[in-house]
Motif scaffolding. Sequence first.
Motif, PDB file in Angstrom:
ATOM      1  N   UNK A   6       0.781  -1.235   0.083  1.00  0.00           N
ATOM      2  CA  UNK A   6      -0.043   0.020  -0.051  1.00  0.00           C
ATOM      3  C   UNK A   6       0.838   1.273  -0.041  1.00  0.00           C
ATOM      4  N   UNK A   7       2.002   1.247   0.361  1.00  0.00           N
ATOM      5  CA  UNK A   7       2.938   2.378   0.293  1.00  0.00           C
ATOM      6  C   UNK A   7       3.405   2.632  -0.910  1.00  0.00           C
ATOM      7  N   UNK A   8       3.562   1.940  -1.844  1.00  0.00           N
ATOM      8  CA  UNK A   8       4.131   1.929  -2.968  1.00  0.00           C
ATOM      9  C   UNK A   8       3.028   2.265  -4.345  1.00  0.00           C
ATOM     10  N   UNK A   9       1.785   2.328  -3.904  1.00  0.00           N
ATOM     11  CA  UNK A   9       0.655   2.329  -4.850  1.00  0.00           C
ATOM     12  C   UNK A   9       0.307   3.645  -4.569  1.00  0.00           C
ATOM     13  N   UNK A  10      -0.788   4.373  -5.834  1.00  0.00           N
ATOM     14  CA  UNK A  10      -1.205   5.537  -5.826  1.00  0.00           C
ATOM     15  C   UNK A  10      -2.450   5.352  -4.953  1.00  0.00           C
ATOM     16  N   UNK A  11      -2.400   6.420  -4.022  1.00  0.00           N
ATOM     17  CA  UNK A  11      -3.729   6.584  -3.257  1.00  0.00           C
ATOM     18  C   UNK A  11      -4.651   7.668  -3.736  1.00  0.00           C
ATOM     19  N   UNK A  23     -12.209  15.480   7.236  1.00  0.00           N
ATOM     20  CA  UNK A  23     -12.217  14.030   7.722  1.00  0.00           C
ATOM     21  C   UNK A  23     -12.343  13.153   6.479  1.00  0.00           C
ATOM     22  N   UNK A  24     -11.113  12.903   5.926  1.00  0.00           N
ATOM     23  CA  UNK A  24     -11.043  12.192   4.633  1.00  0.00           C
ATOM     24  C   UNK A  24     -10.289  10.787   4.827  1.00  0.00           C
ATOM     25  N   UNK A  25     -10.663  10.022   3.823  1.00  0.00           N
ATOM     26  CA  UNK A  25     -10.101   8.691   3.809  1.00  0.00           C
ATOM     27  C   UNK A  25      -9.626   8.822   2.177  1.00  0.00           C
ATOM     28  N   UNK A  26      -8.603   7.793   2.075  1.00  0.00           N
ATOM     29  CA  UNK A  26      -7.837   7.638   0.687  1.00  0.00           C
ATOM     30  C   UNK A  26      -7.917   6.058   0.491  1.00  0.00           C
ATOM     31  N   UNK A  27      -8.241   5.648  -0.686  1.00  0.00           N
ATOM     32  CA  UNK A  27      -8.137   4.193  -1.015  1.00  0.00           C
ATOM     33  C   UNK A  27      -7.026   3.887  -2.154  1.00  0.00           C
ATOM     34  N   UNK A  39      -6.339   6.869   6.370  1.00  0.00           N
ATOM     35  CA  UNK A  39      -6.515   8.258   7.036  1.00  0.00           C
ATOM     36  C   UNK A  39      -5.899   9.285   6.120  1.00  0.00           C
ATOM     37  N   UNK A  40      -6.455  10.153   5.448  1.00  0.00           N
ATOM     38  CA  UNK A  40      -5.516  11.081   4.642  1.00  0.00           C
ATOM     39  C   UNK A  40      -4.665  12.085   5.590  1.00  0.00           C
ATOM     40  N   UNK A  41      -5.119  12.262   6.715  1.00  0.00           N
ATOM     41  CA  UNK A  41      -4.405  13.174   7.778  1.00  0.00           C
ATOM     42  C   UNK A  41      -3.082  12.620   8.146  1.00  0.00           C
ATOM     43  N   UNK A  42      -3.254  11.169   8.262  1.00  0.00           N
ATOM     44  CA  UNK A  42      -1.884  10.600   8.743  1.00  0.00           C
ATOM     45  C   UNK A  42      -1.864   9.054   7.863  1.00  0.00           C
ATOM     46  N   UNK A  43      -1.081   9.675   6.613  1.00  0.00           N
ATOM     47  CA  UNK A  43      -1.065   8.592   5.565  1.00  0.00           C
ATOM     48  C   UNK A  43       0.142   7.601   6.022  1.00  0.00           C
TER      49      UNK A  43
END
Length: 69
Positions: A6-11, A23-27, A39-43
Amino acid sequence: MHRNEPHTTAWIKSSYSGDNGGNCIEIAPGIPDVVPVRDSKTPDTPALLFQRSTWQTFVTAIRQDTFHA
């Protein structure tokens, strides 16, 4: 799925999310069988992994306004 994948992929973040934090999430789409969510605030924190079918059920419920506060 490898731990570092997940750290090497595009979010991606929802188009409903603004640039002000919030309050956002990323996938991370495109990973077979799972949908990583963070959590987009703490990637840099660990992502949660959901089975693709479970994630689709959740998204469908949101779109149908099934959840009530």
